[in-house]
Design a protein around this motif. Structure first.
Motif, short mmCIF file in Angstrom:
data_model
loop_
_atom_site.label_atom_id
_atom_site.label_comp_id
_atom_site.label_asym_id
_atom_site.label_seq_id
_atom_site.Cartn_x
_atom_site.Cartn_y
_atom_site.Cartn_z
N MET A 77 -0.45 2.55 1.07
CA MET A 77 -1.42 2.72 0.00
C MET A 77 -2.75 3.17 0.61
O MET A 77 -2.96 3.00 1.80
CB MET A 77 -1.61 1.40 -0.75
CG MET A 77 -2.16 0.30 0.13
SD MET A 77 -2.04 -1.34 -0.57
CE MET A 77 -0.42 -1.81 -0.01
N PRO A 78 -3.63 3.74 -0.18
CA PRO A 78 -4.94 4.10 0.36
C PRO A 78 -5.77 2.84 0.61
O PRO A 78 -5.62 1.85 -0.09
CB PRO A 78 -5.57 4.96 -0.74
CG PRO A 78 -4.83 4.64 -1.98
CD PRO A 78 -3.47 4.15 -1.57
N GLY A 79 -6.62 2.90 1.64
CA GLY A 79 -7.47 1.74 1.93
C GLY A 79 -8.26 1.94 3.20
O GLY A 79 -8.35 3.05 3.74
N ASN A 80 -8.84 0.84 3.68
CA ASN A 80 -9.68 0.83 4.88
C ASN A 80 -8.99 0.01 5.97
O ASN A 80 -8.47 -1.07 5.70
CB ASN A 80 -11.04 0.20 4.60
CG ASN A 80 -11.81 0.94 3.54
OD1 ASN A 80 -11.79 2.17 3.51
ND2 ASN A 80 -12.48 0.22 2.66
N ILE A 81 -9.02 0.50 7.20
CA ILE A 81 -8.45 -0.23 8.33
C ILE A 81 -9.47 -1.29 8.75
O ILE A 81 -10.56 -0.96 9.20
CB ILE A 81 -8.14 0.72 9.51
CG1 ILE A 81 -7.20 1.84 9.07
CG2 ILE A 81 -7.59 -0.06 10.69
CD1 ILE A 81 -5.84 1.38 8.60
N LEU A 82 -9.10 -2.57 8.58
CA LEU A 82 -9.99 -3.66 8.97
C LEU A 82 -9.82 -4.06 10.43
O LEU A 82 -10.80 -4.39 11.10
CB LEU A 82 -9.75 -4.89 8.09
CG LEU A 82 -10.15 -4.78 6.63
CD1 LEU A 82 -9.91 -6.10 5.92
CD2 LEU A 82 -11.59 -4.35 6.48
N ASP A 83 -8.57 -4.04 10.90
CA ASP A 83 -8.32 -4.50 12.27
C ASP A 83 -7.02 -3.87 12.78
O ASP A 83 -6.08 -3.69 12.01
CB ASP A 83 -8.20 -6.02 12.31
CG ASP A 83 -8.26 -6.60 13.71
OD1 ASP A 83 -8.65 -5.86 14.65
OD2 ASP A 83 -7.92 -7.78 13.88
N ILE A 84 -6.99 -3.55 14.06
CA ILE A 84 -5.79 -3.06 14.72
C ILE A 84 -5.38 -4.12 15.73
O ILE A 84 -6.15 -4.44 16.63
CB ILE A 84 -6.03 -1.69 15.39
CG1 ILE A 84 -6.46 -0.66 14.33
CG2 ILE A 84 -4.79 -1.23 16.13
CD1 ILE A 84 -6.86 0.68 14.88
N LYS A 85 -4.19 -4.68 15.56
CA LYS A 85 -3.75 -5.83 16.35
C LYS A 85 -2.99 -5.44 17.61
O LYS A 85 -2.64 -6.31 18.40
CB LYS A 85 -2.84 -6.73 15.50
CG LYS A 85 -3.46 -7.23 14.23
CD LYS A 85 -4.40 -8.36 14.52
CE LYS A 85 -4.85 -9.03 13.22
NZ LYS A 85 -5.82 -10.08 13.48
N VAL A 86 -2.67 -4.15 17.80
CA VAL A 86 -1.90 -3.70 18.96
C VAL A 86 -2.61 -2.54 19.64
O VAL A 86 -3.55 -1.97 19.08
CB VAL A 86 -0.47 -3.26 18.55
CG1 VAL A 86 0.34 -4.43 18.02
CG2 VAL A 86 -0.51 -2.14 17.53
N LYS A 87 -2.15 -2.20 20.83
CA LYS A 87 -2.68 -1.03 21.53
C LYS A 87 -1.50 -0.23 22.08
O LYS A 87 -0.36 -0.72 22.11
CB LYS A 87 -3.65 -1.43 22.63
CG LYS A 87 -3.08 -2.32 23.70
CD LYS A 87 -4.19 -2.74 24.67
CE LYS A 87 -3.68 -3.62 25.78
NZ LYS A 87 -3.07 -4.85 25.41
N VAL A 88 -1.75 0.98 22.48
CA VAL A 88 -0.71 1.86 23.01
C VAL A 88 -0.08 1.18 24.23
O VAL A 88 -0.77 0.67 25.08
CB VAL A 88 -1.28 3.24 23.38
CG1 VAL A 88 -0.24 4.08 24.08
CG2 VAL A 88 -1.78 3.95 22.15
#
Length: 139
Positions: A77-88
């Protein structure tokens, strides 16, 4: 593809139909191999030929940002990314929270559809995404 689900909220059961907009890819059928024809006898060589050593297939390096190799995880759905819990490079399990997407004042956990390694992250914290945008990839 239309799918039906039963959802129970506060003791009330609801039947919901949902349409899958991006169907999961089906494996291509494999054609049977044609029988090999007998080869003509090879001329006698002076020395026996050495078999070539197999070379390992190159492994693509994970992308810091940008589309990596593997299965894309798309915004539902459309929205805002609040937090990214992983990394490459992180190893994830199926169902593990990958990032938090805020939509309509609700925080939604976007989870891994499969176990694997994060090969690319295509968004950043506070980014505004549309439905269907690729957020990251898992291989």
């Amino acid at each position: 593809m239309l799918r039906k689900f039963k959802i129970k909220i506060d003791g009330n059961e609801y039947e919901v139909e949902m349409e899958e907009l991006t169907p999961t890819p089906q494996a291509a059928p494999v054609a049977p191999a044609a029988p090999a024809e007998p080869a003509a006898p090879a001329p006698q060589a002076a020395a026996p030929a050495q078999p070539a050593a197999p070379t390992p297939a190159p492994t693509p390096a994970p992308a810091a940002n940008g589309t990596g190799a593997g299965t894309p995880v798309k915004a539902p759905m459309p929205g805002n990314i609040l937090d990214i819990k992983v990394k490459v490079g992180d190893t994830v399990t199926e169902g593990q929270t990958l990032l938090i997407l805020e939509a309509m004042k609700m925080e939604n956990e976007i989870v891994a559809p499969q176990a694997g390694v994060v090969t690319g992250i295509d968004t950043v914290k506070n980014d505004v995404v549309s439905s269907g945008d690729i957020l990251l990839t898992i291989q």
